[in-house]
Design a protein around this motif. Structure first.
Motif, PDB file in Angstrom:
ATOM      1  N   LEU A  11       0.850  -1.191   0.000  1.00 51.74           N
ATOM      2  CA  LEU A  11       0.000   0.000   0.000  1.00 51.74           C
ATOM      3  C   LEU A  11       0.886   1.241   0.000  1.00 51.74           C
ATOM      4  O   LEU A  11       1.823   1.347   0.806  1.00 51.74           O
ATOM      5  CB  LEU A  11      -0.894  -0.005   1.239  1.00 51.74           C
ATOM      6  N   ALA A  40      -6.896  -5.260 -12.601  1.00 51.75           N
ATOM      7  CA  ALA A  40      -7.695  -4.539 -11.620  1.00 51.75           C
ATOM      8  C   ALA A  40      -9.062  -5.209 -11.514  1.00 51.75           C
ATOM      9  O   ALA A  40      -9.492  -5.903 -12.447  1.00 51.75           O
ATOM     10  CB  ALA A  40      -7.848  -3.085 -12.039  1.00 51.75           C
ATOM     11  N   PRO A  87      -3.750   6.242  -8.220  1.00 53.94           N
ATOM     12  CA  PRO A  87      -4.775   5.293  -7.774  1.00 53.94           C
ATOM     13  C   PRO A  87      -5.175   4.300  -8.863  1.00 53.94           C
ATOM     14  O   PRO A  87      -5.478   3.138  -8.553  1.00 53.94           O
ATOM     15  CB  PRO A  87      -5.942   6.198  -7.378  1.00 53.94           C
ATOM     16  N   THR A  90      -3.675   0.762  -9.117  1.00 51.05           N
ATOM     17  CA  THR A  90      -4.078  -0.284  -8.185  1.00 51.05           C
ATOM     18  C   THR A  90      -4.521  -1.529  -8.929  1.00 51.05           C
ATOM     19  O   THR A  90      -5.391  -1.472  -9.805  1.00 51.05           O
ATOM     20  CB  THR A  90      -5.223   0.214  -7.278  1.00 51.05           C
ATOM     21  N   GLN A 116      -0.270  -7.783  -4.753  1.00 52.51           N
ATOM     22  CA  GLN A 116      -1.223  -6.674  -4.746  1.00 52.51           C
ATOM     23  C   GLN A 116      -0.498  -5.343  -4.602  1.00 52.51           C
ATOM     24  O   GLN A 116       0.355  -5.171  -3.722  1.00 52.51           O
ATOM     25  CB  GLN A 116      -2.212  -6.840  -3.590  1.00 52.51           C
ATOM     26  N   THR A 118      -1.654  -1.399  -4.084  1.00 55.74           N
ATOM     27  CA  THR A 118      -2.775  -0.512  -3.806  1.00 55.74           C
ATOM     28  C   THR A 118      -2.249   0.902  -3.627  1.00 55.74           C
ATOM     29  O   THR A 118      -1.370   1.137  -2.799  1.00 55.74           O
ATOM     30  CB  THR A 118      -3.533  -0.942  -2.543  1.00 55.74           C
ATOM     31  N   SER A 120      -3.354   4.664  -2.702  1.00 48.18           N
ATOM     32  CA  SER A 120      -4.427   5.466  -2.104  1.00 48.18           C
ATOM     33  C   SER A 120      -4.325   6.913  -2.565  1.00 48.18           C
ATOM     34  O   SER A 120      -3.242   7.429  -2.806  1.00 48.18           O
ATOM     35  CB  SER A 120      -4.359   5.390  -0.583  1.00 48.18           C
TER      36      SER A 120
END
Length: 121
Positions: A11, A40, A87, A90, A116, A118, A120
């Motif tokens: 993240l 995605a 973003p 992601t 993964q 991600t 933000s």
């Protein structure tokens, strides 16, 4: 006989950076093209960047100038340096490689399990 293992996902805030790694192991005689793909939620898997055994690379338009693909043939490892993340980056990122295992002349397509990423806002 051949495994691809990705690492480095996580993240991060928009504008940040991540570096993904893909390590190939097992019975490997040579590796031709390697690539990073992403998927995605609700979308098809797409090519992010690819690199051949000589180091020539190609990129999706959406990541040009922000991502850099590289590989270390001595370690059978590929990398993806991702800068200025957005973003929309992601997704689950997958490693792909065309591998000759030494059992014959053919190259076979292998995939990692995915990592993964991600971003933000």
């Amino acid at each position: 006989q051949v495994q691809l293992v990705e690492s480095g996902g996580g993240l991060v805030q928009a504008g940040g950076s991540l570096r993904l790694s893909c390590a190939a192991s097992g019975r490997i005689f040579s590796i031709n093209t390697m690539g990073w793909y992403r998927q995605a939620p609700g979308k098809q898997r797409e090519l992010v960047a690819g690199i051949n055994s000589g180091g020539s690379a190609n990129y999706a338009d959406s990541v040009k100038g922000r991502f850099t693909i590289s590989r270390d043939n001595t370690k059978n490892t590929m990398y993806l340096q991702m800068n200025s993340l957005k973003p929309e980056d992601t997704a689950v990122y997958y490693c792909n490689a065309d591998v000759r295992s030494g059992l014959g002349p053919r190259y076979y397509d292998y995939w990692g399990q995915g990592t993964q990423v991600t971003v933000s806002s």
